[in-house]
Scaffold this motif. Structure first.
Motif, PDB file in Angstrom:
ATOM      1  N   LEU A 435       0.854  -1.095  -0.203  1.00  0.00           N
ATOM      2  CA  LEU A 435      -0.396  -0.023  -0.111  1.00  0.00           C
ATOM      3  C   LEU A 435       1.055   1.038  -0.017  1.00  0.00           C
ATOM      4  O   LEU A 435       1.961   0.788   0.607  1.00  0.00           O
ATOM      5  CB  LEU A 435      -0.577  -0.112   1.469  1.00  0.00           C
ATOM      6  N   ILE A 436       0.251   2.567  -0.775  1.00  0.00           N
ATOM      7  CA  ILE A 436       1.334   3.436   0.005  1.00  0.00           C
ATOM      8  C   ILE A 436       0.821   4.604   0.738  1.00  0.00           C
ATOM      9  O   ILE A 436      -0.298   4.163   1.253  1.00  0.00           O
ATOM     10  CB  ILE A 436       0.743   4.100  -1.789  1.00  0.00           C
ATOM     11  N   ASP A 437       1.940   4.480   1.642  1.00  0.00           N
ATOM     12  CA  ASP A 437       1.676   5.151   2.469  1.00  0.00           C
ATOM     13  C   ASP A 437       1.052   6.290   2.945  1.00  0.00           C
ATOM     14  O   ASP A 437       0.794   7.096   1.618  1.00  0.00           O
ATOM     15  CB  ASP A 437       3.337   5.716   2.899  1.00  0.00           C
ATOM     16  N   ALA A 438       0.128   6.671   3.780  1.00  0.00           N
ATOM     17  CA  ALA A 438      -1.034   8.120   3.510  1.00  0.00           C
ATOM     18  C   ALA A 438      -0.543   8.489   5.333  1.00  0.00           C
ATOM     19  O   ALA A 438      -0.592   7.745   6.106  1.00  0.00           O
ATOM     20  CB  ALA A 438      -2.333   7.650   3.379  1.00  0.00           C
ATOM     21  N   ASP A 439      -0.566  10.239   4.692  1.00  0.00           N
ATOM     22  CA  ASP A 439      -1.187  10.965   6.221  1.00  0.00           C
ATOM     23  C   ASP A 439      -2.394  10.919   6.764  1.00  0.00           C
ATOM     24  O   ASP A 439      -3.274  11.960   6.570  1.00  0.00           O
ATOM     25  CB  ASP A 439      -0.421  12.344   5.898  1.00  0.00           C
ATOM     26  N   PHE A 440      -3.138   9.300   7.385  1.00  0.00           N
ATOM     27  CA  PHE A 440      -4.357   9.899   8.200  1.00  0.00           C
ATOM     28  C   PHE A 440      -4.854  10.500   8.659  1.00  0.00           C
ATOM     29  O   PHE A 440      -5.782  10.870   8.786  1.00  0.00           O
ATOM     30  CB  PHE A 440      -4.680   8.274   8.569  1.00  0.00           C
ATOM     31  N   ALA A 441      -3.336  10.999   9.434  1.00  0.00           N
ATOM     32  CA  ALA A 441      -3.908  12.354  10.662  1.00  0.00           C
ATOM     33  C   ALA A 441      -4.439  13.615   9.987  1.00  0.00           C
ATOM     34  O   ALA A 441      -5.444  14.226   9.882  1.00  0.00           O
ATOM     35  CB  ALA A 441      -2.800  12.077  10.934  1.00  0.00           C
ATOM     36  N   LYS A 442      -3.678  14.092   8.678  1.00  0.00           N
ATOM     37  CA  LYS A 442      -3.912  14.634   7.506  1.00  0.00           C
ATOM     38  C   LYS A 442      -5.481  14.722   7.416  1.00  0.00           C
ATOM     39  O   LYS A 442      -5.778  15.651   6.961  1.00  0.00           O
ATOM     40  CB  LYS A 442      -2.748  14.899   7.121  1.00  0.00           C
ATOM     41  N   ILE A 443      -5.841  13.447   6.728  1.00  0.00           N
ATOM     42  CA  ILE A 443      -6.644  13.127   6.176  1.00  0.00           C
ATOM     43  C   ILE A 443      -8.099  13.706   7.665  1.00  0.00           C
ATOM     44  O   ILE A 443      -9.071  14.092   6.454  1.00  0.00           O
ATOM     45  CB  ILE A 443      -6.792  12.095   5.572  1.00  0.00           C
ATOM     46  N   MET A 447     -11.028  16.735   7.202  1.00  0.00           N
ATOM     47  CA  MET A 447     -12.459  16.095   7.949  1.00  0.00           C
ATOM     48  C   MET A 447     -13.032  17.120   9.065  1.00  0.00           C
ATOM     49  O   MET A 447     -13.929  16.569   9.457  1.00  0.00           O
ATOM     50  CB  MET A 447     -12.979  14.388   6.975  1.00  0.00           C
ATOM     51  N   GLY A 448     -12.477  17.629   9.975  1.00  0.00           N
ATOM     52  CA  GLY A 448     -12.811  17.849  10.536  1.00  0.00           C
ATOM     53  C   GLY A 448     -12.400  16.703  12.289  1.00  0.00           C
ATOM     54  O   GLY A 448     -12.725  17.638  13.027  1.00  0.00           O
ATOM     55  N   VAL A 449     -11.574  15.971  11.941  1.00  0.00           N
ATOM     56  CA  VAL A 449     -11.494  15.295  13.499  1.00  0.00           C
ATOM     57  C   VAL A 449      -9.927  15.831  13.336  1.00  0.00           C
ATOM     58  O   VAL A 449      -8.716  15.842  12.471  1.00  0.00           O
ATOM     59  CB  VAL A 449     -11.206  13.583  13.112  1.00  0.00           C
ATOM     60  N   LYS A 450      -9.646  16.286  15.013  1.00  0.00           N
ATOM     61  CA  LYS A 450      -8.001  15.250  15.278  1.00  0.00           C
ATOM     62  C   LYS A 450      -7.592  14.847  15.364  1.00  0.00           C
ATOM     63  O   LYS A 450      -7.314  13.492  15.336  1.00  0.00           O
ATOM     64  CB  LYS A 450      -8.756  15.566  16.571  1.00  0.00           C
ATOM     65  N   GLY A 451      -6.058  15.217  14.232  1.00  0.00           N
ATOM     66  CA  GLY A 451      -5.423  13.657  13.521  1.00  0.00           C
ATOM     67  C   GLY A 451      -3.999  13.672  14.595  1.00  0.00           C
ATOM     68  O   GLY A 451      -3.680  14.797  14.869  1.00  0.00           O
ATOM     69  N   ILE A 452      -3.787  12.855  15.392  1.00  0.00           N
ATOM     70  CA  ILE A 452      -2.062  12.430  15.347  1.00  0.00           C
ATOM     71  C   ILE A 452      -1.718  11.276  15.254  1.00  0.00           C
ATOM     72  O   ILE A 452      -1.772  10.255  15.335  1.00  0.00           O
ATOM     73  CB  ILE A 452      -2.431  12.083  16.865  1.00  0.00           C
ATOM     74  N   ARG A 453      -0.241  11.980  14.070  1.00  0.00           N
ATOM     75  CA  ARG A 453       0.228  10.965  13.632  1.00  0.00           C
ATOM     76  C   ARG A 453       1.309  10.343  14.586  1.00  0.00           C
ATOM     77  O   ARG A 453       2.134  11.062  14.988  1.00  0.00           O
ATOM     78  CB  ARG A 453       0.945  12.303  12.601  1.00  0.00           C
ATOM     79  N   VAL A 454       1.631   9.488  14.878  1.00  0.00           N
ATOM     80  CA  VAL A 454       2.711   8.790  15.966  1.00  0.00           C
ATOM     81  C   VAL A 454       3.676   7.866  15.206  1.00  0.00           C
ATOM     82  O   VAL A 454       3.232   6.714  14.463  1.00  0.00           O
ATOM     83  CB  VAL A 454       1.672   7.759  17.077  1.00  0.00           C
ATOM     84  N   GLU A 455       5.248   7.824  15.138  1.00  0.00           N
ATOM     85  CA  GLU A 455       6.061   7.232  14.270  1.00  0.00           C
ATOM     86  C   GLU A 455       6.874   6.287  15.583  1.00  0.00           C
ATOM     87  O   GLU A 455       7.334   6.092  14.744  1.00  0.00           O
ATOM     88  CB  GLU A 455       6.730   8.181  13.484  1.00  0.00           C
ATOM     89  N   HIS A 456       7.199   7.127  16.529  1.00  0.00           N
ATOM     90  CA  HIS A 456       7.988   6.916  17.408  1.00  0.00           C
ATOM     91  C   HIS A 456       7.418   6.853  18.776  1.00  0.00           C
ATOM     92  O   HIS A 456       6.681   7.283  19.382  1.00  0.00           O
ATOM     93  CB  HIS A 456       9.194   7.471  17.728  1.00  0.00           C
ATOM     94  N   PHE A 457       7.793   5.116  19.366  1.00  0.00           N
ATOM     95  CA  PHE A 457       7.392   5.241  20.842  1.00  0.00           C
ATOM     96  C   PHE A 457       7.266   6.320  21.290  1.00  0.00           C
ATOM     97  O   PHE A 457       6.531   6.567  22.290  1.00  0.00           O
ATOM     98  CB  PHE A 457       8.048   4.152  21.603  1.00  0.00           C
ATOM     99  N   ASP A 458       8.999   7.270  21.447  1.00  0.00           N
ATOM    100  CA  ASP A 458       8.178   8.012  23.008  1.00  0.00           C
ATOM    101  C   ASP A 458       6.780   8.706  22.795  1.00  0.00           C
ATOM    102  O   ASP A 458       6.697   9.887  23.438  1.00  0.00           O
ATOM    103  CB  ASP A 458       9.723   9.495  23.185  1.00  0.00           C
ATOM    104  N   GLN A 459       5.911   9.118  21.761  1.00  0.00           N
ATOM    105  CA  GLN A 459       5.365   9.623  21.333  1.00  0.00           C
ATOM    106  C   GLN A 459       3.845   9.688  21.573  1.00  0.00           C
ATOM    107  O   GLN A 459       2.754   9.975  21.101  1.00  0.00           O
ATOM    108  CB  GLN A 459       5.190   9.971  19.858  1.00  0.00           C
TER     109      GLN A 459
END
Length: 531
Positions: A435-443, A447-459
């Motif tokens: 699958l092609i990666d997508a930034d679901f937090a930005k998506i 749409m009016g939903v708070k999006g939070i991207r997590v890439e590392h454990f400490d986040q």
């Protein structure tokens, strides 16, 4: 989405779910959700549009024969022929859906909606339905089963949704008779995960202990269970099979029946408790519990890692931390099926939703919407992989529109990992899984939903705290967790016993899945002197 949500609502509440679809493509779009309802045996009514009756049979725009496409999925399938008959036909459809625990479809020509019909008091609900009497379980039948359990060396209870409401009694019976419990997937939470005698589910989305026990059992006592993987797990070797089932039409469909009881699973459990004597402490039962404890310790180790790269187990650790004791988990189809069965720590007050037998991807969001609509005061989680979530993510807009504080968690690994694992086991070359990666937090933000991207454990911890604050404020939220495409340990091809393969094979298997501490069931048989 509407049909999937209607099916989910019926699963949650036991009341009929209702979906609407327009003529033509709107009708076809209902099929996925309706088949989900059919396969999981819940009542759903579909009200389907058709072109005006004056345009039917003229190849009109969006006209096609709708009854045939619903003929397989529906227990009731009618097109309304006159406006005046509409109340009667819909009422009849509802009664059929309840009676058969299935799908009823009513097709309505669009122009009938503009016809004024008499406003009469019409409903069959004013006449209380008489439920078919539940067969009484004879004590001699229960005694026969108890004798079979006593004479078996390695008996197991295979427990399904039919035991819902009998949690304490089922646990007491397992302890009294010293018999381990294996659950079906949809019975997750019916027996709390904290109960030592609960071995979890069997086959692929399973625990090590359940698969090992199913592989050596000489007696399976199925209690209110519907097991769709019986053709695999019930055919590994010969064993005696007992089935306690309310619907006599289901006897023997999963295995040759050695003994059957037609009756309610909960009644059987109560009578078995009353008629049985406490068994002596069983080395077999102790070995089974020790084997499951070994598996749980392994899962705990994986969950409590505090290192990168981010893994799905760490995400589930946070879900368990913030989940209320009456939360509803809508679990989408894919790797999260396996991971939720293994890592969610559930109790009987919580509910688990998924597309079980039909297993359609995209069930997570509509299930969570149904959960929040039916139980507005309870937490609703949507747990989905990036493949499944991409199919239905447009309905974040529905969550926003109706002010539904749903916790959406996307485990994004850019892979259809469930299918990748199947291809690995054949084996065959990987194809069609990337699958092609997508930034679901930005998506989500779009749409009016708070999006939070997590890439590392400490986040991760802070992300869940932010998400909980959003939910408390009455708003939906989404965490986009960028995890690896690591495969969880495949218990269906378990390789931890040198006696069955080789020391080198076991070593390679344990190294691949970081499972050096896992021991085979035979180790515990020796420890507890099981013959």
């Amino acid at each position: 989405m509407g049909a999937l949500a209607a099916a989910a609502d019926a699963k949650l509440t036991g009341k009929i779910g209702v979906a609407f679809g327009s003529a033509g493509p709107g009708a076809v779009n209902l099929l996925n959700g309706l088949y989900d309802a059919k396969e999981d045996h819940v009542p759903v009514l579909a009200l389907v549009g058709q072109v005006a009756h004056t345009n039917m049979n003229y190849d009109y725009f969006q006209e096609f024969a709708e009854e045939p496409i619903f003929s397989d999925v529906a227990v009731f399938n009618r097109t309304v022929m006159t406006p005046e008959s509409l109340p009667y036909v819909v009422d009849k459809a509802i009664r059929a859906a309840y009676r058969e625990n299935g799908v009823a479809v009513v097709t309505i020509p669009n122009d009938f909606g503009y016809v004024e019909i008499p406003d009469l008091d019409y409903d069959s609900a004013s006449v209380p339905a008489k439920l078919t009497g539940i067969p009484t379980i004879d004590d001699e039948q229960v005694k026969t089963v108890l004798a079979m359990i006593k004479n078996a060396k390695y008996p197991v209870f295979h427990v399904g949704q039919g035991t819902r409401g009998a949690t304490e009694d089922m646990m007491a019976l397992a302890e009294r008779l010293q018999v381990p419990i294996i659950i079906t997937g949809l019975a997750k939470g019916v027996i709390p995960d904290s109960f030592d005698g609960n071995m979890g589910s069997a086959y692929r989305a399973a625990s090590k202990a359940a698969d090992e026990l199913m592989g050596i059992t000489d007696l399976v006592v199925s209690v209110g269970a519907d097991y769709s993987f019986a053709q695999i797990m019930y055919t590994t070797h010969d064993f005696k099979y007992v089935q306690i089932e309310l619907d006599p039409g289901k006897f023997g469909r999963h295995h040759h029946l050695d003994f059957g009881i037609n009756g309610d699973a909960k009644q059987f459990i109560k009578r078995a408790l009353a008629l049985s004597e406490p068994a002596s402490p069983s080395p077999y039962y102790q070995a089974a519990k020790a084997d499951m404890a070994d598996w749980k310790q392994y899962l705990k180790k994986l969950s409590e890692r505090k290192t990168d790269p981010l893994e799905y187990e760490q995400v589930y650790q946070e879900i368990n931390r913030v989940a209320a004791d009456d939360a509803v988990f809508s679990m989408d189809v894919g790797d999260n099926t396996i991971n939720s069965f293994r890592f969610l720590k559930m109790n009987p007050k919580q509910k688990l939703l998924t597309s079980a037998l039909f297993a359609t991807m995209g069930a997570g969001v509509p299930g969570a919407i149904a959960a929040k609509m039916s139980y507005p005061d309870r937490q609703a989680f949507n747990i989905a992989g990036d493949g499944a979530f991409s199919m239905v993510m447009q309905d974040l807009l529905t969550e926003v529109k109706y002010h539904l504080p749903i916790f959406n968690i996307v485990t994004s690994n850019q892979t259809l990992n469930f299918i990748k694992s199947e291809q690995e086991d054949v084996p065959q070359p990987y194809y069609g899984i990337d699958l092609i990666d997508a930034d679901f937090a930005k998506i989500a933000e779009g749409m009016g939903v708070k999006g939070i991207r997590v890439e590392h454990f400490d986040q991760l911890h802070a992300a869940f705290e932010t998400a909980m604050a959003e939910l408390k404020a009455g708003r939906p939220v989404l965490i986009d967790a960028k995890i690896t495409d690591k495969r969880g340990l495949p218990v269906e091809i378990l390789d931890v016993d040198p006696a069955k393969t080789s020391a080198a094979s076991v070593s390679a298997f344990k190294e691949k899945y970081d499972a050096n501490e896992l021991k085979p069931l035979t180790t515990y048989f020796k420890e507890f002197n099981v013959e």
